[in-house]
Design an enzyme around this catalytic site. Structure first.
Site, PDB file in Angstrom:
ATOM      1  N   LYS A  13       0.830  -1.211   0.000  1.00  0.00           N
ATOM      2  CA  LYS A  13       0.000   0.000   0.000  1.00  0.00           C
ATOM      3  C   LYS A  13       0.861   1.257   0.000  1.00  0.00           C
ATOM      4  O   LYS A  13       0.598   2.203  -0.736  1.00  0.00           O
ATOM      5  CB  LYS A  13      -0.936   0.016   1.223  1.00  0.00           C
ATOM      6  N   ARG A  88      -9.571   0.403   9.210  1.00  0.00           N
ATOM      7  CA  ARG A  88      -9.134  -0.970   9.460  1.00  0.00           C
ATOM      8  C   ARG A  88     -10.215  -1.781  10.156  1.00  0.00           C
ATOM      9  O   ARG A  88     -10.008  -2.964  10.416  1.00  0.00           O
ATOM     10  CB  ARG A  88      -7.898  -0.938  10.355  1.00  0.00           C
ATOM     11  N   ARG A 127      11.922  -6.458   4.984  1.00  0.00           N
ATOM     12  CA  ARG A 127      11.606  -5.048   4.703  1.00  0.00           C
ATOM     13  C   ARG A 127      12.427  -4.113   5.584  1.00  0.00           C
ATOM     14  O   ARG A 127      12.602  -4.347   6.770  1.00  0.00           O
ATOM     15  CB  ARG A 127      10.108  -4.784   4.936  1.00  0.00           C
ATOM     16  N   ARG A 154      11.374  -2.110  11.189  1.00  0.00           N
ATOM     17  CA  ARG A 154      10.340  -1.800  12.173  1.00  0.00           C
ATOM     18  C   ARG A 154      10.240  -2.956  13.168  1.00  0.00           C
ATOM     19  O   ARG A 154      10.301  -4.117  12.777  1.00  0.00           O
ATOM     20  CB  ARG A 154       8.985  -1.638  11.463  1.00  0.00           C
ATOM     21  N   ARG A 165      -0.240  -9.611  13.312  1.00  0.00           N
ATOM     22  CA  ARG A 165      -0.837  -8.535  12.501  1.00  0.00           C
ATOM     23  C   ARG A 165      -1.703  -9.129  11.388  1.00  0.00           C
ATOM     24  O   ARG A 165      -2.762  -8.592  11.066  1.00  0.00           O
ATOM     25  CB  ARG A 165       0.259  -7.646  11.898  1.00  0.00           C
TER      26      ARG A 165
HETATM   27  P1  AMP Z   1       0.810   0.128   9.605  1.00  0.00           P
HETATM   28  O1  AMP Z   1       2.019   0.981   9.409  1.00  0.00           O
HETATM   29  O2  AMP Z   1      -0.376   0.587   8.784  1.00  0.00           O
HETATM   30  O3  AMP Z   1       1.089  -1.350   9.425  1.00  0.00           O
HETATM   31  O4  AMP Z   1       0.368   0.334  11.132  1.00  0.00           O
HETATM   32  C1  AMP Z   1       1.216  -0.015  12.198  1.00  0.00           C
HETATM   33  C2  AMP Z   1       0.387  -0.215  13.465  1.00  0.00           C
HETATM   34  O5  AMP Z   1      -0.294   1.003  13.802  1.00  0.00           O
HETATM   35  C3  AMP Z   1      -0.737  -1.258  13.360  1.00  0.00           C
HETATM   36  O6  AMP Z   1      -0.251  -2.578  13.585  1.00  0.00           O
HETATM   37  C4  AMP Z   1      -1.675  -0.790  14.464  1.00  0.00           C
HETATM   38  O7  AMP Z   1      -1.170  -1.111  15.751  1.00  0.00           O
HETATM   39  C5  AMP Z   1      -1.596   0.730  14.324  1.00  0.00           C
HETATM   40  N1  AMP Z   1      -2.609   1.252  13.372  1.00  0.00           N
HETATM   41  C6  AMP Z   1      -2.363   1.868  12.183  1.00  0.00           C
HETATM   42  N2  AMP Z   1      -3.509   2.226  11.586  1.00  0.00           N
HETATM   43  C7  AMP Z   1      -4.510   1.822  12.409  1.00  0.00           C
HETATM   44  C8  AMP Z   1      -5.939   1.879  12.344  1.00  0.00           C
HETATM   45  N3  AMP Z   1      -6.580   2.432  11.286  1.00  0.00           N
HETATM   46  N4  AMP Z   1      -6.647   1.366  13.381  1.00  0.00           N
HETATM   47  C9  AMP Z   1      -6.030   0.815  14.446  1.00  0.00           C
HETATM   48  N5  AMP Z   1      -4.695   0.710  14.563  1.00  0.00           N
HETATM   49  C10 AMP Z   1      -3.923   1.207  13.564  1.00  0.00           C
END
Ligand code: AMP
Length: 209
Positions: A13, A88, A127, A154, A165
């Protein structure tokens, strides 16, 4: 153009967003990036979010919905946006629809980038991400090819957390595919191909709108 990018963590994404920003000149809004910056700055939101993020769990809906209603009210989002990592959950999607409808707007296109989980696990374990601009690359890159920043792994890209996840994605986020199909705006894209090919389909789907 109001775009939502759906897809599991590691589906691509962020990579597709980088290109879409250049092509359409609308902002890329990633809740993950906003939350990581809040954690790094030690803000109130960052302190609340950190434990959930480290465990690969979702941050509670009310925090995310507040955060995003502020962000989407910023002037740069008035002409459109690319949402990455939000919504999400169906509660977040419903809140987003309500906030947009209040201004006579709606989601134009929800792109589901689909990649098998085993491919994702391999992708995420190698990554590396730029600390400065968020560009995603591989472990071969120690310096960001985009801005020269430091590339790092990360914490939540380690295999145990990635598996959690993906389980969270399956349970809470995958139902959004049906949600946006019901709204008539869903397009599925095969994300298990070279970036250029995925982008060609992504762009075609948006331009069709
Ligand atoms: P990402 O970089 O999108 O993979 O997000 C990293 C982490 O941030 C996720 O594993 C969640 O803990 C939190 N997070 C990001 N976006 C959301 C969302 N829309 N709702 C809830 N938690 C989120």
């Amino acid at each position: 153009m109001n775009i939502v990018l759906l897809g599991a963590p590691g589906a691509g994404k962020g990579t597709q967003s980088e290109r879409l920003v250049k092509e359409y000149g609308i902002p890329h809004i990633s809740t993950g990036d906003i939350l990581r910056a809040a954690v790094a700055e030690g803000t109130k939101l960052g302190k609340k979010a950190k434990g959930y993020m480290d465990a690969g769990e979702l941050v509670p809906d009310d925090l995310i919905i507040d955060l995003m209603s502020d962000r989407l009210a910023q002037p740069d989002a008035a002409k459109g946006f690319i949402l990455d990592g939000f919504p999400r959950t169906t509660a977040q999607a419903a809140a987003l629809d309500a906030a947009l409808a209040a201004n006579g707007r709606s989601i134009d296109c929800a792109l589901a980038i689909e990649v098998p989980f085993e491919v994702i696990i391999k992708r995420l374990s190698s990554r590396r991400v730029c600390r400065q601009c968020g560009h995603a690359g591989t472990e071969e890159e120690t310096v960001c090819p985009s801005c020269g920043g430091e590339m790092y792994q990360r914490d939540d890209d380690r295999e145990e957390t990635v598996r959690n996840r993906l389980a969270v994605y399956e349970k809470s986020t995958a139902p959004l595919i049906d949600y946006y199909a019901g709204a008539g705006v869903l397009v599925r894209v095969d994300g298990n191909r070279p970036v250029d090919e995925v982008y060609a389909d992504t762009k075609a789907a948006i331009d069709r709108d």
